[in-house]
Write a protein that holds these residues in place. Structure first.
Motif, mmCIF file in Angstrom:
data_model
loop_
_atom_site.group_PDB
_atom_site.id
_atom_site.type_symbol
_atom_site.label_atom_id
_atom_site.label_comp_id
_atom_site.label_asym_id
_atom_site.label_seq_id
_atom_site.Cartn_x
_atom_site.Cartn_y
_atom_site.Cartn_z
ATOM 1 N N PRO A 14 0.701 -1.260 -0.037
ATOM 2 C CA PRO A 14 0.162 -0.105 -0.146
ATOM 3 C C PRO A 14 1.030 1.389 0.129
ATOM 4 C CG PRO A 14 -0.760 -1.516 1.414
ATOM 5 C CD PRO A 14 0.310 -2.193 1.086
ATOM 6 N N ALA A 40 1.398 1.886 -3.483
ATOM 7 C CA ALA A 40 0.426 2.702 -4.310
ATOM 8 C C ALA A 40 0.118 3.823 -3.935
ATOM 9 C CB ALA A 40 -0.767 1.406 -3.494
ATOM 10 N N GLU A 62 -8.227 2.474 -7.276
ATOM 11 C CA GLU A 62 -8.923 1.467 -6.455
ATOM 12 C C GLU A 62 -7.630 0.599 -5.881
ATOM 13 O OE1 GLU A 62 -12.512 0.907 -5.815
ATOM 14 O OE2 GLU A 62 -12.051 3.033 -6.312
ATOM 15 N N LEU A 63 -7.404 0.524 -4.708
ATOM 16 C CA LEU A 63 -6.352 -0.306 -4.159
ATOM 17 C C LEU A 63 -6.853 -1.907 -3.671
ATOM 18 C CD1 LEU A 63 -3.484 -0.762 -2.546
ATOM 19 C CD2 LEU A 63 -4.510 -0.207 -0.482
ATOM 20 N N TRP A 91 -0.085 -6.429 -4.014
ATOM 21 C CA TRP A 91 -1.183 -5.470 -4.060
ATOM 22 C C TRP A 91 -1.272 -5.158 -5.613
ATOM 23 C CZ3 TRP A 91 -4.009 -3.971 0.015
ATOM 24 C CH2 TRP A 91 -3.604 -4.553 1.237
ATOM 25 N N TYR A 92 -2.694 -4.389 -5.702
ATOM 26 C CA TYR A 92 -2.973 -4.215 -7.128
ATOM 27 C C TYR A 92 -3.631 -2.626 -6.911
ATOM 28 C CZ TYR A 92 -2.463 -9.009 -8.251
ATOM 29 O OH TYR A 92 -1.733 -10.434 -8.486
ATOM 30 N N VAL A 93 -3.456 -2.124 -8.114
ATOM 31 C CA VAL A 93 -4.123 -0.742 -8.307
ATOM 32 C C VAL A 93 -5.041 -0.728 -9.625
ATOM 33 C CG1 VAL A 93 -4.043 1.616 -8.815
ATOM 34 C CG2 VAL A 93 -2.695 0.727 -6.935
ATOM 35 N N ARG A 131 -13.125 -6.030 -10.146
ATOM 36 C CA ARG A 131 -13.167 -5.217 -9.023
ATOM 37 C C ARG A 131 -14.530 -5.335 -8.421
ATOM 38 N NH1 ARG A 131 -14.978 -2.861 -5.646
ATOM 39 N NH2 ARG A 131 -14.655 -0.850 -4.654
ATOM 40 N N PRO A 139 -2.008 2.916 4.648
ATOM 41 C CA PRO A 139 -1.116 1.927 4.702
ATOM 42 C C PRO A 139 -0.572 1.318 6.234
ATOM 43 C CG PRO A 139 -0.046 3.189 3.213
ATOM 44 C CD PRO A 139 -1.310 4.149 3.706
ATOM 45 N N PHE A 157 -9.713 -3.531 0.428
ATOM 46 C CA PHE A 157 -9.688 -3.115 -0.863
ATOM 47 C C PHE A 157 -10.729 -1.714 -0.851
ATOM 48 C CE2 PHE A 157 -13.498 -5.625 -0.334
ATOM 49 C CZ PHE A 157 -14.715 -4.851 -1.190
ATOM 50 N N LEU A 172 -8.731 4.230 -2.687
ATOM 51 C CA LEU A 172 -7.464 4.538 -1.870
ATOM 52 C C LEU A 172 -7.431 6.340 -2.078
ATOM 53 C CD1 LEU A 172 -4.815 4.542 -0.411
ATOM 54 C CD2 LEU A 172 -3.613 4.163 -2.562
ATOM 55 N N ILE A 219 -11.648 2.473 2.694
ATOM 56 C CA ILE A 219 -11.138 1.146 2.579
ATOM 57 C C ILE A 219 -12.436 0.325 3.029
ATOM 58 C CG2 ILE A 219 -9.733 -0.904 3.343
ATOM 59 C CD1 ILE A 219 -8.487 1.364 1.343
#
Length: 480
Positions: free
Chosen positions: A239, A242, A261-262, A288-290, A337, A363, A385, A388, A393
């Motif tokens: 995070p 991110a 979006e996290l 992690w993804y964004v 998502r 984070p 998720f 962000l 969250i």
């Protein structure tokens, strides 16, 4: 955790007949099997009861219902698409349900002032489509947009995936039409951006969850329709990375950054495993993804997106990324998502939280909340998720593998206590966009400023002295 409320209130046949006469027999529902869809919600977390569901077709009918409810001291629950997640739309103890779905008309689109006036029962997706037909954008976007309604969106002050650029529902509304508890109609359907004629009464009802009055129509802001949209799915380590990527995106894209979006790896795993037609856009797994999207009324933002990702890679922030090459790929990214929430069901019980903290604290919040939850319930699987860019969250906790679901859900409040402790220590909110409803009503007095609670109670007493408007939601009665 299933919350089953009190038996239905006793309404005399004469009172029921009077209510039925307002909307007509066709739009008065009393059969238990037909009432069921109005007193339960999708997660089956809240199960209410109601002796009568009324489906008014006009503001005048809503006003007549409220006037009669005041005369007979009959409690009411306004309901839109019944998609709420905190029980705000579910009867608490046998109230009469007022379903607003029939009131779904478009009253006006004014492209000169960039406004649209719609009735409260209009489905959000229909509002988006009507704006698009006029070459405009109504940017509120939620996973439930195919069934939630504008009135419900405003009553809960919905957020969604585009709040980073356009704000939440409150910021997308210029005026409201509201029926008060005694049946009076407050007409404030203004198109004006500037109006300093006293108190802003509109904002009393947005986010009030139907406890102060029933929203029957709204004047909404419209925006230029995007001509170019670029979407990327990004893999990264943490995070913190991110957050650094968000800073780069804001620097490069400015107002063109519409979504950020996290998503934790476990959320992607669940979505790919259980979602229909969902796949991971990246070749390898990441921690992690964004999901990032840029929108503009002009071409050229593809270069902007590439600069953002290039800077991210040069600074060691971005490990991998995929840019949607066409509409189908973009929809695939968003499908992943949108499937995160339903994909948790096959994994067992899920204890859900909708929190916000300052963006810079996200984070640290995730790290501390994860540690606290796993310490409380070893083997529990946090699934964080969300948005962000807004500091919002969705902090869900899935049961340990093989655990007893009922026993796990029985610890809902224990889990919430440790999560909320972290939220409050970081000066956050226990409800970012879902509302208070029944689920968090008992928690509100301990997390809200005492003077704010007093003012809220004063407003409630003034506008709804008989406590007939959605009782048991947001503000619980004071214990004697």
């Amino acid at each position: 955790m299933n919350i089953v409320q009190k038996p239905p209130a006793t309404l005399s046949p004469e009172t029921i007949a009077k209510f039925r006469a307002i909307v007509g027999d066709k739009y008065a529902v009393t059969d238990e099997a037909d009432v069921h869809q109005y007193v339960t919600e999708e997660r089956n977390l809240f199960r209410g009861t109601s002796p009568l569901v009324l489906r008014p077709g006009s503001t005048a009918e809503v006003a007549a219902i409220c006037k009669l409810a005041t005369e007979t001291r009959t409690a009411l629950v306004p309901q839109g698409g019944n998609t709420g997640l905190v029980g705000g739309q579910t009867p608490y103890g046998g109230e009469v349900v007022i379903s607003m779905r029939r009131m779904d008309r478009l009253r006006e689109i004014d492209t000169e002032s960039n406004t649209m006036t719609v009735e409260a029962g209009m489905i959000l997706q229909n509002a988006q489509n009507r704006a698009s037909e006029a070459d405009r954008l109504f940017p509120l976007s939620l996973g439930s947009e195919g069934s939630c309604t504008i009135g419900g969106n405003l009553s809960s002050n919905a957020g969604g995936t585009a709040a980073l650029a356009y704000g939440v529902a409150r910021e997308m509304s210029l005026g409201l039409e509201v029926v008060l508890a005694d049946g009076r109609i407050l007409n404030s359907l203004s198109k004006l951006k500037k109006d300093n004629t006293g108190y802003d009464l509109r904002n009393l009802f947005i986010g009030a969850e139907g406890t102060l009055g029933i929203i029957t129509a709204a004047t909404l802001k419209l925006f230029p329709k995007p001509r170019a949209i670029e979407t990327a799915f990004v893999g990264l380590k943490s995070p913190d990375d991110a957050l650094k990527l968000l800073a780069i995106a804001r620097d490069e894209a400015s107002g063109q950054l519409t979504s950020f979006e996290l998503i934790a790896d476990i959320a992607v795993d669940f979505s790919v495993r259980h979602g229909i037609g969902v796949r991971d856009p990246l070749a390898s797994k990441h921690a992690w993804y964004v999901l990032m999207e840029l929108s503009s009324s002009r071409d050229g933002i593809s270069d902007t997106l590439e600069r953002i990702l290039e800077r991210g890679m040069e600074e060691g922030i971005v490990d991998d990324a995929a840019i949607a090459a066409n509409l189908a790929q973009r929809q695939g990214f968003w499908k992943l998502r949108e499937e995160i929430s339903p994909a948790q069901k096959p994994e067992g019980g899920s204890i859900k939280h909708d929190i916000s903290v300052p963006v810079a604290a996200v984070p640290a919040f995730i790290a501390e909340a994860n540690a606290a939850v796993v310490k409380l319930l070893p083997g529990a699987r946090p699934v964080p998720f969300g948005h962000l860019g807004d500091g919002n969250i969705h902090y869900n906790v899935t049961q340990p593998v093989g655990a007893n679901t009922a026993e796990f859900l029985a610890r809902w409040h224990d889990v919430s206590d440790v999560v909320f402790e972290v939220v409050l220590r970081m000066h956050g909110s226990i409800s970012a966009e879902h509302g208070i409803g029944q689920l968090k009503a008992a928690d509100l007095p301990s997390v809200k400023d005492p003077v704010a609670i007093e003012v809220m109670r004063g407003l409630k007493a003034m506008l709804d002295p008989l406590n007939i408007m959605n009782p048991g939601k947001v503000l619980l009665p004071v214990k004697s």
